[in-house]
Design an enzyme around this catalytic site. Sequence first.
Site: not given
Length: 507
Positions: A283, A357
Amino acid sequence: MSPANVGYQAPSVSVSSTLPKRTVDSSVLIVPVVSGSDDSAAPTVVANPFLDAEAVGEIEVALEALGAKGSAESLTRVVVPALPVGSVLAVGLGKDSGDWSADVIRRAAGVAARSLNGTEAVITTLSDIDLNAAVEGLILGAYRFTDFRSAKTAPKDTGLRSITALSTGAKKDAAQRAADIATAVATARDLVNTPPSHLFPDEFAKRAKALGEAAGLQVEILDEKALEKAGYGGIIGVGKGSSRPPRLVRLTHKGAKQRGKAAKKVALVGKGITFDTGGISIKPAANMHHMTSDMGGAAAVIATVVLAAKQRLPIDVIATVPMAENMPSATAQRPGDVLTQYGGITVEVLNTDAEGRLVLADAIVRAGEDEPDYLIETSTLTGAQTVALGARTPGVMGSDEFRDRVAGLSQRVGENGWPMPLPEELKDDLKSTVADLANVSGSRYAGMLVAGTYLREFVPEGVQWAHIDIAGPAYNTGGPWGYTGKGGTGVPTRTMFAVLEDIAANG
Ligand code: BES
Ligand code: MN
Ligand code: ZN
């Protein structure tokens, strides 16, 4: 740590049908007021059975002298010598509607509590619903997180010491229930606010265990060896870039047996990424520290199952909580790696920052093995949630009927979850050239719904499920508002508990 001292310690709560004769100087009487008929008029005290006309008159004169307006969530503190309290805190409810939603009361109480320090609060309530909301709002608003302040910056006195709710019926149970709910939220907030230096998977698992055992839950912890052996490829894949190995925690509340009838079984799953750097798909540096909140779903799920046990809900609730730290390193998974989720579905990891996920799919499959009637999963899953719905509105996806039920209850408790669809065509975006699925789509569209679509692949047929994306709502990066301070919010603890209570009552 004795069992009684595990988790957040809320102020004590009592209920009285009359204004106490004499209280300590640090006591504050919180009184709801409404704004006048036009903008220039002074506020009036909402009619209540605890204050006589003289006391009301004195409060109103003082408010008028100070130019108070009574607009929603406005605060005015006055000294009324005739009353047996140190001071009176008038809190505005806005225009007089005669009937306020629970969240208007909750927020007003929360704003009042945020302004108080080291105080004994006496709160004037208006009705039964209002008693719950007022107590909840007061405790939520009084929340402070000071674990990491040394004497140098620690506030001398924090929050509320005790609460006396004025209510005409004897409503001690209702007040205590509201206090327990707010305490669960505070427990989730504490976990979210604990920095990643101090809350890593093993430590998180230990805290979940301590909270679970204190509430009488069965606790099971799988360490990295057990996870590897059983084939939890998603949790292992995400966790292997960190020197602090992953865990899977299971907390079970067996409430159904207590009543001896075929009661419902509910699975809860929460994303427990103790820090999300993005991994090799790293990120940007700006605001990366917000990713201390990437275990907000796990925190809420743990707090909820503990609360279900404390409230003796007559249903089974099983929490399955994957915990991992998503780090880039020489041992981290790479974009393009293929892993096998628990249960056998293979996944091409095109982006290591779509890690939630991956750990959740393993946990959902494990949760499904218990054959629950309902499965509620919650996670700080996608930045796309905040793009679609903003910082305060969780996105609720899943089986149509259950999704709408969860969103409706979420609105009722003031957490304001909103139903979102999972359009069939999005599944095509998750096709991989080498594996059963890819973990991200090639398109920029509907990121929140694509993540929900990915998770749907792992939910067993016939299980009613809801997925609550709380990327924005779990963590308040803006200023304080209502009963919500900066940092961890504990959302969606109250939503999930409301759903459990509703299932316990209605199936
Ligand atoms: N934890 C983040 C989602 C998030 C973003 C939570 C902002 C709170 C605030 C999640 O793991 C993530 O990185 N998601 C990616 C998914 C993308 C790679 C498909 C995202 O939203 O950018
Ligand atoms: Mn991520
Ligand atoms: Zn994440």
